[in-house]
Design an enzyme around this catalytic site. Sequence first.
Site, PDB file in Angstrom:
ATOM      1  N   SER A 134       0.792  -1.139   0.101  1.00 24.87           N
ATOM      2  CA  SER A 134       0.242  -0.482  -0.162  1.00 24.87           C
ATOM      3  C   SER A 134       0.567   1.156  -0.041  1.00 24.87           C
ATOM      4  O   SER A 134       1.979   1.120   0.702  1.00 24.87           O
ATOM      5  CB  SER A 134      -0.685   0.339   1.137  1.00 24.87           C
ATOM      6  OG  SER A 134      -1.598   1.580   1.612  1.00 24.87           O
ATOM      7  N   TYR A 147      -2.390  -0.585  10.065  1.00 24.19           N
ATOM      8  CA  TYR A 147      -2.544  -1.470   8.931  1.00 24.19           C
ATOM      9  C   TYR A 147      -1.500  -0.735   8.211  1.00 24.19           C
ATOM     10  O   TYR A 147      -0.767  -1.518   8.044  1.00 24.19           O
ATOM     11  CB  TYR A 147      -3.908  -0.562   7.895  1.00 24.19           C
ATOM     12  CG  TYR A 147      -4.014  -0.897   6.990  1.00 24.19           C
ATOM     13  CD1 TYR A 147      -4.533  -1.875   6.234  1.00 24.19           C
ATOM     14  CD2 TYR A 147      -3.590   0.456   5.903  1.00 24.19           C
ATOM     15  CE1 TYR A 147      -4.725  -2.355   4.546  1.00 24.19           C
ATOM     16  CE2 TYR A 147      -3.329   0.081   3.953  1.00 24.19           C
ATOM     17  CZ  TYR A 147      -3.966  -1.106   3.806  1.00 24.19           C
ATOM     18  OH  TYR A 147      -4.254  -1.651   2.920  1.00 24.19           O
TER      19      TYR A 147
END
Length: 253
Positions: A134, A147
């Site tokens: 990501s 995350y």
Amino acid sequence: MDNILITGAASGIGAATARLFHARGWKVGLLDVNHSALASLAAELNGAWHAPLDVTDAAAVQQALADFCAQHQGQLRLLFNCAGVLRFGHFEAISLDEHLRILDINVRGLLQMTHAAFPYLKATPSAQVINMSSASGLYGTPHMVSYSASKFAVRGLTEALDLEWRRHGIRVGDLMPPFVRTPMVDSQQFEPPTLRRMGVNLQAEDIAAAVWQQAQGAAVHRPVSGSFRLMYAFAQVTPAWLNRLTMGWLSRE
């Protein structure tokens, strides 16, 4: 014939990737905890191989890989570690159990899949692992702290393992997109300022196309979207304090 095994395949990026690779003639294996959605997708893809799987269950991971690869002479051309979970919110407002669950699935699950896949990858010419990372693995991102931490771990694992496994002819890379329009993002009840400022400009199909590109020509890190490719290149040459200043502005409440 080339084959791909996809975790988190029942929806979003995993499902879009399964559809694309199936359409281009690959043998597709589907893994996900959501068995009913998985079965529906498998039926759509002419009965593609599928099995329910919790990637944090080490024994189940080993069995799933053995079952799928047994149908392909013990070989695995591509493992796509796509399973992952996300929670937006202030760090202290999210329970510790939820933070640990994010790390458990996004890091431990990926480690277990990759470790168990090694003998099948080693037995396959031009084998690859593609990890779902990501943009938040490049910058520490507020309101998605655990995350972001998990994706920093994925980025480090990818870099190290790509170097280590070159002696076996196995390439390891990751995809680094900013926000993607998926059920996981759409279901969130909190909107981070970073998302509000950057917007959600990618669809699951855009990431599936990036997986296809990665399968044809491996890079260690593949930033996705024009804007983030610029940010990624910028981050390689600018001082850390400036990168942090940029993220501070994007995430300002």
